[in-house]
Design an enzyme around this catalytic site. Structure first.
Site, short mmCIF file in Angstrom:
data_model
loop_
_atom_site.label_atom_id
_atom_site.label_comp_id
_atom_site.label_asym_id
_atom_site.label_seq_id
_atom_site.Cartn_x
_atom_site.Cartn_y
_atom_site.Cartn_z
N ASN A 9 -6.45 4.19 1.97
CA ASN A 9 -6.95 3.26 0.96
C ASN A 9 -6.72 1.85 1.50
OD1 ASN A 9 -7.46 1.65 -1.24
ND2 ASN A 9 -5.81 2.47 -2.52
N LYS A 11 -7.58 -0.89 0.30
CA LYS A 11 -7.40 -1.91 -0.76
C LYS A 11 -8.25 -3.15 -0.42
CE LYS A 11 -3.02 0.18 -1.86
NZ LYS A 11 -1.65 0.07 -2.40
N HIS A 96 -6.46 4.43 -9.67
CA HIS A 96 -5.33 3.90 -8.88
C HIS A 96 -4.44 3.04 -9.78
CE1 HIS A 96 -3.01 1.76 -5.89
NE2 HIS A 96 -3.31 2.75 -5.06
N GLU A 98 -3.07 0.31 -9.29
CA GLU A 98 -3.41 -1.12 -9.30
C GLU A 98 -4.56 -1.38 -10.28
OE1 GLU A 98 -3.69 -1.42 -5.02
OE2 GLU A 98 -1.53 -1.08 -4.95
N GLY A 174 3.77 0.24 -1.73
CA GLY A 174 3.93 -1.06 -1.09
C GLY A 174 5.35 -1.58 -1.07
#
Ligand code: 13P
Length: 251
Positions: A9, A11, A96, A98, A174
């Site tokens: 991913n 991002k 996701h 996020e 992260g």
């Protein structure tokens, strides 16, 4: 035996020239991938078409990172399933954390997206995961159960064959803090048991469940060695070809 599926991913990273550079690095190092290992890259929307051209003839498959559930119309800045398909996507990441946290996406909205993706022949990589606060309050399983049950509402058993579930504990994304293989395996086994309850054991046995959250070359082997961990959804480490390859290798 289930396949191992490693997805990257990207991002909000990589413009078009950077996309070409990263894909060329991945291609150069991807040799003799066994048939039971699948590799997926999910670059930003603007790079999908370029990526689709560059991965032709390789084992790499393409996914997007989000979509909207409506067919078309006045939804400024949104991207439809049909657009993703026409840009070469086979997969789409949905739900996701996020998107859930920063963009306030609800289980209901994610469910609509999953249904639309399946109806459009796109395979959802459906993400679920608890926050640190939820884990510390000992409600991880309850949170996962709600996310899975509401996210899959109305999806028939045939649909599950085209879905990957990604377990991504929010506190491990992260942060460099990976869930231990035992912590991850416990939730993966719980998800598989839940899908068996909602559908059937046969459906659950075939389901690919990826782990995501600070997966790196040095922890991939142990995570991927767990009975119910069928792959990884990789963030930071997928932005460098050697690191992404270093996660594909143990698979
Ligand atoms: P990191 O690998 O950077 O923790 O990100 C995981 C993730 O969110 C993948 O979707």
């Amino acid at each position: 035996m289930r396949n191992k599926v490693i997805a990257g991913n990207w991002k909000m990273n990589k413009n078009i020239p950077e996309t070409a550079e990263l894909i060329s690095g991945i291609k150069a190092g991807l040799k003799d991938v066994p048939a039971n290992v699948e590799v997926i890259i999910c670059p930003p929307f603007t790079s999908l078409e370029t990526a689709s051209t560059l991965i032709k003839g390789t084992v790499i498959k393409l996914g997007a990172q989000n979509m909207y559930f409506e067919e078309s119309g006045a939804f400024t800045a949104e991207i439809s399933a049909d657009m993703l398909k026409s840009a070469g996507s086979e997969y789409v990441i949905l739900g996701h954390s996020e998107r859930r946290v920063i963009f306030k996406e609800s289980n209901e909205l994610i469910n609509k997206k999953i249904q639309k993706a399946l109806a459009s022949d796109l395979k959802p990589i459906f993400c679920v995961g608890e926050s640190l606060e939820e884990r510390e309050s000992d409600i991880t399983k309850k949170v996962i159960e709600t996310q899975v049950t509401e996210g899959l509402a109305g999806v028939p058993a045939e649909g599950i064959a085209n879905i990957i579930i990604a377990y991504e504990p929010v506190w491990a994304i992260g942060t460099g803090k990976t869930a231990s293989p035992a912590q991850a395996e416990e939730v993966h086994a719980f998800i598989r048991g839940l899908v068996a309850k909602l559908y059937s054991q046969a459906v659950a046995d075939k389901l690919i469940i990826q782990y995501g959250g600070s997966v790196k070359p040095d922890n991939a082997k142990e995570l991927l060695g767990q009975a119910d961990i069928d792959g990884a959804l990789v963030g930071g480490a997928c932005l460098k070809a050697d690191q992404f390859l270093g996660i594909i290798k143990p698979a």
